[in-house]
Scaffold this motif. Structure first.
Motif, mmCIF file in Angstrom:
data_model
loop_
_atom_site.group_PDB
_atom_site.id
_atom_site.type_symbol
_atom_site.label_atom_id
_atom_site.label_comp_id
_atom_site.label_asym_id
_atom_site.label_seq_id
_atom_site.Cartn_x
_atom_site.Cartn_y
_atom_site.Cartn_z
ATOM 1 N N LYS A 170 0.823 -1.214 0.000
ATOM 2 C CA LYS A 170 0.000 0.000 0.000
ATOM 3 C C LYS A 170 0.856 1.263 0.000
ATOM 4 C CE LYS A 170 -3.983 -1.990 2.381
ATOM 5 N NZ LYS A 170 -4.741 -1.986 3.662
ATOM 6 N N ALA A 171 2.010 1.210 0.664
ATOM 7 C CA ALA A 171 2.911 2.367 0.722
ATOM 8 C C ALA A 171 3.766 2.499 -0.536
ATOM 9 C CB ALA A 171 3.814 2.267 1.953
ATOM 10 N N GLY A 172 3.828 1.457 -1.341
ATOM 11 C CA GLY A 172 4.651 1.488 -2.551
ATOM 12 C C GLY A 172 5.942 0.723 -2.420
ATOM 13 N N SER A 173 6.366 0.432 -1.199
ATOM 14 C CA SER A 173 7.560 -0.384 -0.943
ATOM 15 C C SER A 173 7.775 -0.432 0.564
ATOM 16 C CB SER A 173 8.806 0.191 -1.623
ATOM 17 O OG SER A 173 9.226 1.389 -0.983
ATOM 18 N N ALA A 174 8.641 -1.340 1.000
ATOM 19 C CA ALA A 174 8.984 -1.411 2.422
ATOM 20 C C ALA A 174 9.683 -0.133 2.863
ATOM 21 C CB ALA A 174 9.868 -2.636 2.690
ATOM 22 N N LEU A 175 10.535 0.394 2.015
ATOM 23 C CA LEU A 175 11.247 1.623 2.352
ATOM 24 C C LEU A 175 10.292 2.801 2.509
ATOM 25 C CD1 LEU A 175 14.080 2.732 2.844
ATOM 26 C CD2 LEU A 175 14.268 3.156 0.395
ATOM 27 N N ASN A 176 9.310 2.915 1.611
ATOM 28 C CA ASN A 176 8.305 3.969 1.745
ATOM 29 C C ASN A 176 7.531 3.811 3.052
ATOM 30 O OD1 ASN A 176 8.951 5.124 -0.702
ATOM 31 N ND2 ASN A 176 7.281 4.151 -1.814
ATOM 32 N N TYR A 177 7.197 2.576 3.398
ATOM 33 C CA TYR A 177 6.466 2.314 4.634
ATOM 34 C C TYR A 177 7.292 2.761 5.842
ATOM 35 C CZ TYR A 177 4.304 -0.202 8.487
ATOM 36 O OH TYR A 177 3.729 -0.527 9.689
ATOM 37 N N MET A 178 8.571 2.386 5.855
ATOM 38 C CA MET A 178 9.429 2.762 6.977
ATOM 39 C C MET A 178 9.603 4.280 7.048
ATOM 40 S SD MET A 178 12.280 -0.264 7.148
ATOM 41 C CE MET A 178 12.720 -0.225 5.428
ATOM 42 N N LYS A 179 9.721 4.918 5.916
ATOM 43 C CA LYS A 179 9.855 6.377 5.879
ATOM 44 C C LYS A 179 8.616 7.032 6.490
ATOM 45 C CE LYS A 179 10.323 10.260 2.698
ATOM 46 N NZ LYS A 179 10.298 10.665 1.293
ATOM 47 N N ALA A 180 7.431 6.525 6.140
ATOM 48 C CA ALA A 180 6.187 7.082 6.684
ATOM 49 C C ALA A 180 6.096 6.845 8.196
ATOM 50 C CB ALA A 180 4.984 6.455 5.970
ATOM 51 N N GLN A 181 6.544 5.669 8.642
ATOM 52 C CA GLN A 181 6.533 5.379 10.079
ATOM 53 C C GLN A 181 7.456 6.319 10.827
ATOM 54 O OE1 GLN A 181 4.387 3.080 11.569
ATOM 55 N NE2 GLN A 181 3.582 3.192 9.502
ATOM 56 N N MET A 182 8.622 6.587 10.268
ATOM 57 C CA MET A 182 9.580 7.502 10.896
ATOM 58 C C MET A 182 9.024 8.931 10.952
ATOM 59 S SD MET A 182 12.071 5.623 11.880
ATOM 60 C CE MET A 182 13.355 6.788 12.232
ATOM 61 N N ALA A 183 8.304 9.332 9.915
ATOM 62 C CA ALA A 183 7.745 10.683 9.847
ATOM 63 C C ALA A 183 6.661 10.872 10.900
ATOM 64 C CB ALA A 183 7.202 10.958 8.455
ATOM 65 N N ARG A 184 6.021 9.798 11.317
ATOM 66 C CA ARG A 184 4.949 9.887 12.322
ATOM 67 C C ARG A 184 5.514 10.062 13.727
ATOM 68 N NH1 ARG A 184 2.145 5.193 9.422
ATOM 69 N NH2 ARG A 184 0.844 6.318 7.940
ATOM 70 N N LYS A 185 6.796 9.780 13.915
ATOM 71 C CA LYS A 185 7.387 9.851 15.255
ATOM 72 C C LYS A 185 7.886 11.232 15.562
ATOM 73 C CE LYS A 185 8.516 5.037 15.473
ATOM 74 N NZ LYS A 185 9.451 4.028 15.773
#
Length: 185
Positions: A170-185
């Motif tokens: 859904k995020a487009g890749s694992a890296l995109n997902y991790m980037k979004a998770q980091m941005a939420r912190k």
């Protein structure tokens, strides 16, 4: 038409080589690195046709046989099809590491629920993957295959996505997902 991963492609300062599937034998003509561009009708190398599809905004899928990705455990082997506009790889079976790498890149690694269905797809067919809005662990998807004569065939596809891997998609890749998770912190 297959739904492209919803996430953006992260910018990379990386030179993507032109070796996408160049050793694969085309079932249509028994030649390596020689596929028909369904838009122009001309034959060319796989990377060249993939780049032409990408430039035209045409998502594409790979249809493969047994143990797809064997010897392709490097991340690049999964990164290149995604970079060139590929959205799914549909095969009889995967080499395990390559299947996981495709998921990390936001691709859809899918298998024929009935391996004999591989024979139902011809090079000129158009493939639409339906059910992605309800993608869930263990729940099959459907490929609607439009034949050159206008008829359609539905083929059940299986996947091994878990909940986290679905979030990667859904995020487009694992890296995109991790980037979004980091941005939420």
């Amino acid at each position: 038409s297959a739904r492209v991963s919803s996430g953006p492609w992260l910018s990379l300062s990386y030179n993507i080589s032109n070796n996408l599937l160049i050793g694969a034998i085309n079932s249509e003509n028994d030649k390596a690195n020689c596929v028909k561009n369904q838009i122009t009708g001309e034959y060319n190398g796989v990377p060249q046709v993939a780049r032409q599809y990408k430039a035209a905004g045409v998502p594409w899928v790979v249809i493969g046989d047994e143990n797809y990705g064997e010897g392709s455990s490097r991340e690049h082997a999964a990164l290149e099809p995604r970079h060139l506009g590929g959205v799914a790889v549909i095969v009889r079976s995967f080499a395990r590491i390559h299947e996981t790498n495709l998921k990390k890149q936001g691709m859809l690694p899918l298998t024929f629920s009935n391996p004999a269905d591989y024979e139902k797809i011809a090079p000129e067919d158009r493939v639409s993957i339906v059910g992605l809005d309800k993608l869930a662990p263990g729940k099959p998807l459907t490929a609607v295959v439009k034949k050159a004569n206008g008829s359609t065939v539905e083929i059940q596809l299986s996947h091994t996505f878990n909940d986290l891997q679905i979030e990667w998609f859904k995020a487009g890749s694992a890296l995109n997902y991790m980037k979004a998770q980091m941005a939420r912190k």
